[in-house]
Write a protein that holds these residues in place. Sequence first.
Motif: not given
Length: 305
Positions: A37-45
Motif C-alpha cells: 500500500f501507499r498513501m496519497d497526498d489526501s491521506g487515502l491509502l
Amino acid sequence: MRSFPPLPDVHGPQAAEGLLTGHLWLLELIDGTGLRFRMDDSGLLRFGDPETTFAGPEAVPVALRPAVRAVRERFDREALREAVDDPEEVVFFGVATHHLGTDYDWDRIPAFLGTDVWIGEREGPDSDAGAFRPPDAAAAIFEGVGLAPVNAVEREVNARDFDPEGYAVPRSAWRDGPAAGVVVRNKRGGRGKLLVGDETTAASENGAGGDRDGPDADGPDTGDLDADDPEAIAARYATDDRFDRVVEGIERRGEAATVDPIADRVVEAIARETPVRFGDGGGSADPERVRAAVIERARAVFEGR
C-alpha cells in the motif's frame, strides 16, 4: 505501485549473489498473501496484492479485508508526513495473514505484518532514495507508523557463522509449531528464503510471506464441507465464539454491533481463519451466499444481547 521484491530460494538457481556475506537478519517467513500500500497526498491509502492493485474496498478479496482494515485503522498518516518530504514516494509491503495451510493463533497474530519499505526518488546529495530499506530500518519505520513488523528470529548474524544446509527452522512466534521458514536478508538488499522441508512451497513474489501451503498441509481441507453449501459453512464456522470475538471487536472500536457489520466481519473471519476459500474459481464459496446464511445466525446473536 512498486512490485514486491523477488524472494528466491537460498538453495535455488535464482539465489541472490553475495547474499550470505556480511551480517544477516533472519525473519520468520509468514504463510499468507502479500499486501502492499501507499498513501496519497489526501491521506487515502491504496492497496494491492502481488499481482494487482485494488480499485476500491469492494475489490479486496474477502480474506484480505481484515488486513486492509487493520492498516487503515492503525496507520499514522501524520507520522509519515513528518518523516518524509513526499509520502507518495513510499510504498509499504507486508503479509496479510490468513489460512493457507498454516493454522496460526488467529487471536494473536496481527492481520498485517510489515516486511519491506520502498522509498522512491528524493532530491539532495544525501538521498537514500530508490531503494528498499534494510530490515532494521524497515522494522523501525513500520513501528513509527503504528504497524507491526514481521518478527526477527535472529539479528546481525555473521554470515561466516550461518550454514543454510544445516539450519533448523525455528518454532513460529504465532503458533504452536514450526515457522513456515525463514527469510534471510543482508543490509545490501540481498534476500532469500529457507523453507520447512523440500515439500513446502511459498510464492517468491510475496515479500516475507508464502501464498500457498504452509507446513501443516498439502492444501486447504474443509473435510466433508461442500463449497456450494453456504448453510453448512455457516453451521460449522459461524460459531458462538467467533460471533463473540467479532462483536467485542466492533464495540471496542466504538461502533454499533448491528446485524450487517456482525455478518460482514464473521464472513471475513471465516475467510481469514479457516480453510474455506472464497472467490470465483471452482471449489470456492460464494461470499454473498455465505453472508446470507450467517445473517440468520447474526440476528439470533444480536437479538440475544
